[in-house]
Scaffold this active site. Structure first.
Site, PDB file in Angstrom:
ATOM      1  N   LYS A 160      33.087  11.938   8.433  1.00  0.00           N
ATOM      2  CA  LYS A 160      33.966  12.513   7.383  1.00  0.00           C
ATOM      3  C   LYS A 160      33.543  14.161   7.327  1.00  0.00           C
ATOM      4  CE  LYS A 160      34.980  11.084   2.495  1.00  0.00           C
ATOM      5  NZ  LYS A 160      34.663  10.024   1.441  1.00  0.00           N
ATOM      6  N   SER A 167      38.497   7.766  -0.084  1.00  0.00           N
ATOM      7  CA  SER A 167      38.599   9.181   0.472  1.00  0.00           C
ATOM      8  C   SER A 167      38.198   9.284   1.759  1.00  0.00           C
ATOM      9  CB  SER A 167      37.956  10.149  -0.265  1.00  0.00           C
ATOM     10  OG  SER A 167      36.408  10.055   0.039  1.00  0.00           O
ATOM     11  N   SER A 216      35.157   4.623  -1.578  1.00  0.00           N
ATOM     12  CA  SER A 216      35.641   5.468  -0.487  1.00  0.00           C
ATOM     13  C   SER A 216      35.139   4.910   0.757  1.00  0.00           C
ATOM     14  CB  SER A 216      35.428   6.993  -0.523  1.00  0.00           C
ATOM     15  OG  SER A 216      36.067   7.300  -1.779  1.00  0.00           O
TER      16      SER A 216
END
Lengths: 72, 461
Positions: B78, B154, B178
């Site tokens: 990420k 996310s 997330s």
């Protein structure tokens, strides 16, 4: 135990936003105001659930500071 | 190696000399070049760095050096993880103007020390304040099972990259869900370890009270391999809890004999689409779990997490909100601005409630070892979908996607998201929840579900 507060209406939430956002110094565009107010109301609704739950004064906040910890 | 190979299989092949690290990395880079435009998982591809690293691994192998348990495994992170030489954008427009990171984040370093090879950074919801995987600056990550659908967020790129078979292993972050939400929407396994277990050093923060980092993969063994490689104390993370190394990979074969497994009732048995609960039932039946247990005051826990999240995130972003609020993703900005108005007394009360709730939930683990719960209240929504219907009521989609994940991360319990198919539709996931520091138990149960064929994470398409 008393209940925390009544649901926040649009007018009161708008007043909160109009007072607080200048206080913290954010230049908020007028077109953002409606969604900010909606978010303030959602947060207030969540907070009400928390505030309406009785807690003994001896219940400590979860984060624990350690004086011997690193500075930053 | 094909897109379907797991990290474990790749590492075994590289270690045995059947596959070079260079070939493994080239295959991943080729898959990314071919398929990423369709899913928009990657924001940076570190091809040159990856080729250099792979060549080092192959040279080490030729010299008789042990390559590490993740030998030649391509992985991606990420884009809130620091990657040397790249600005850590954290999904934002603002942060990509920062100086490039001078050093990799701690977990990137640990995975590479175990032989893995970083091939890039992944799309995410701006500043991690997101359950959708949408992003105004980089475009939405797209669900590999249906590209018109959300990945969940996310860590949207982290879910999409694994589900599309671009890489077998990614890292994400999980503050309120997330890692687990993209695992459910994209159909991957995901591990959110105990709060304080893995170092957060060298990652961009969101909510200090709740931020966790962890892996997503297509098998439980791969989660275990990555998790074991990332454990260990790190003086650079003041929030980490000192713990000995507690590797889990060797324990995964133990199965679930003797474990007391219950299904979360009450709050976790309503407020979602029926198939979400059918997924839990399917898992419970496979495990022979008949007991139900009530997690007390879960709705209030979610509410308290909501308040603390809004306040801490607003505090983190206040300086930027004051000088360039127009550069934020509007979906994030307006919630951050609202967060600056929260009375401190509310936050204090929420943190006190957190103590109360933790004590009550920890007491449940005197009676059971593992709790099963739904991961999301719905399958992947359409990209851009603003509302959804739960129990006949139309509710805003964004905040409600995390309705079942927030009460668990609120007190830092370890969770494995196990992807389950119900009725042939898009994936769903079941949360396998254990007591603090018992990632081993959650992974053992997840492994049992995988062995039973209930949990599976095939490459999309």
């Amino acid at each position: 135990m008393t209940t925390s507060s009544l649901p926040l209406d649009d007018e009161t939430a708008g007043a909160v936003v109009d007072a607080m956002v200048p206080l913290v110094g954010i230049p908020m565009a007028p077109e953002w105001r409606e969604t900010v107010i909606a978010s303030v109301k959602a947060t207030a609704a969540a907070a009400r659930l928390v505030l309406d739950f009785p807690l003994d004064d001896t219940v400590e906040p979860a984060p624990v500071f350690q004086a011997s910890g690193p500075l930053a | 190696m094909s897109a379907h190979e797991t990290a474990s299989a790749i590492a075994a092949a590289v270690t045995a000399g059947r596959l070079s690290a260079a070939a493994s990395v080239e295959a991943a880079l080729a898959r990314i070049a071919a398929a990423d435009p369709g899913v928009n998982a990657f924001t940076d591809v570190t091809a040159e760095r990856a080729r250099t690293r792979a060549a080092e691994i192959d040279a080490g192998l030729a010299a008789g050096k042990a390559p590490g348990p993740l030998a030649g495994v391509p992985f991606a992170v990420k884009n809130l993880f620091d990657v040397e030489g790249i600005p850590t954008r954290a999904g934002s427009k603002i942060n990509r103007e920062r100086e490039p990171a001078g050093r990799d984040g701690a977990l990137v370093r640990r995975l590479e020390a175990a032989g893995a090879v970083l091939v890039g950074a992944l799309n995410m919801g701006e500043y991690a304040y997101d359950f959708t995987g949408e992003n105004a600056h980089d475009g939405p990550s797209r669900n590999p099972h249906d590209r018109a659908r959300m990945t969940g967020g996310s860590s949207g790129g982290s879910g999409a990259a694994v589900a599309a078979g671009l890489v077998p292993l990614t890292l994400g972050s999980d503050t309120n869900g997330s890692i687990r939400v993209p695992s459910a929407f994209c159909g991957t396994f995901g591990l959110k370890p105990t709060f304080g277990r893995l170092s957060r050093a060298g990652s961009y923060p969101f909510v200090a009270s709740f931020d966790h980092l962890g892996p997503l993969a297509r098998s439980v063994a791969d989660l275990g391999l990555a998790y074991d490689a990332m454990q260990g104390e790190d003086p650079d993370d003041p929030w980490q809890t000192p713990r000995p190394l507690e590797p889990v990979s060797a324990a995964l074969a133990q199965g679930t004999t003797g474990l007391r497994i219950a299904v979360a009732g009450g709050y976790f048995a309503r407020g979602g689409e029926p198939d979400c609960f059918a997924a839990v039932k399917q898992a419970a039946e496979a495990l022979g779990a008949t007991r139900s247990i009530e997690i007390p005051e879960a709705a209030r826990a979610r509410a308290a997490a909501f308040v603390i999240t809004a306040a801490e995130a607003a505090g983190l972003h206040l300086d930027r909100l004051r000088v360039r609020p127009g550069d934020y993703d509007p979906a994030v900005r307006d919630r951050l601005i609202a967060g600056t108005t929260i009375p401190a007394a509310w936050v204090h009360r929420a943190q006190r409630f957190r103590s109360w709730y933790r004590a009550r939930v920890l007491a449940l683990f005197d009676e059971v070892d593992v709790i099963l719960a739904p991961c999301t209240p719905c399958r992947a929504l359409r990209i851009g979908q603003a509302t959804m219907e739960l129990d006949g009521v139309t509710v805003p989609a964004r905040p409600n996607i995390g309705v079942f994940t927030q009460p668990i991360s609120f007190i830092g319990l370890p969770v494995v998201a196990v992807p389950v198919r119900v009725g042939g539709g898009l994936p769903l996931a079941v949360q396998v929840i254990a007591a603090p520091w018992r990632e081993d138990l959650a992974l053992r149960v997840a492994g049992e579900l995988e062995a039973a064929g209930v949990g599976a994470a095939p490459v999309a398409g």
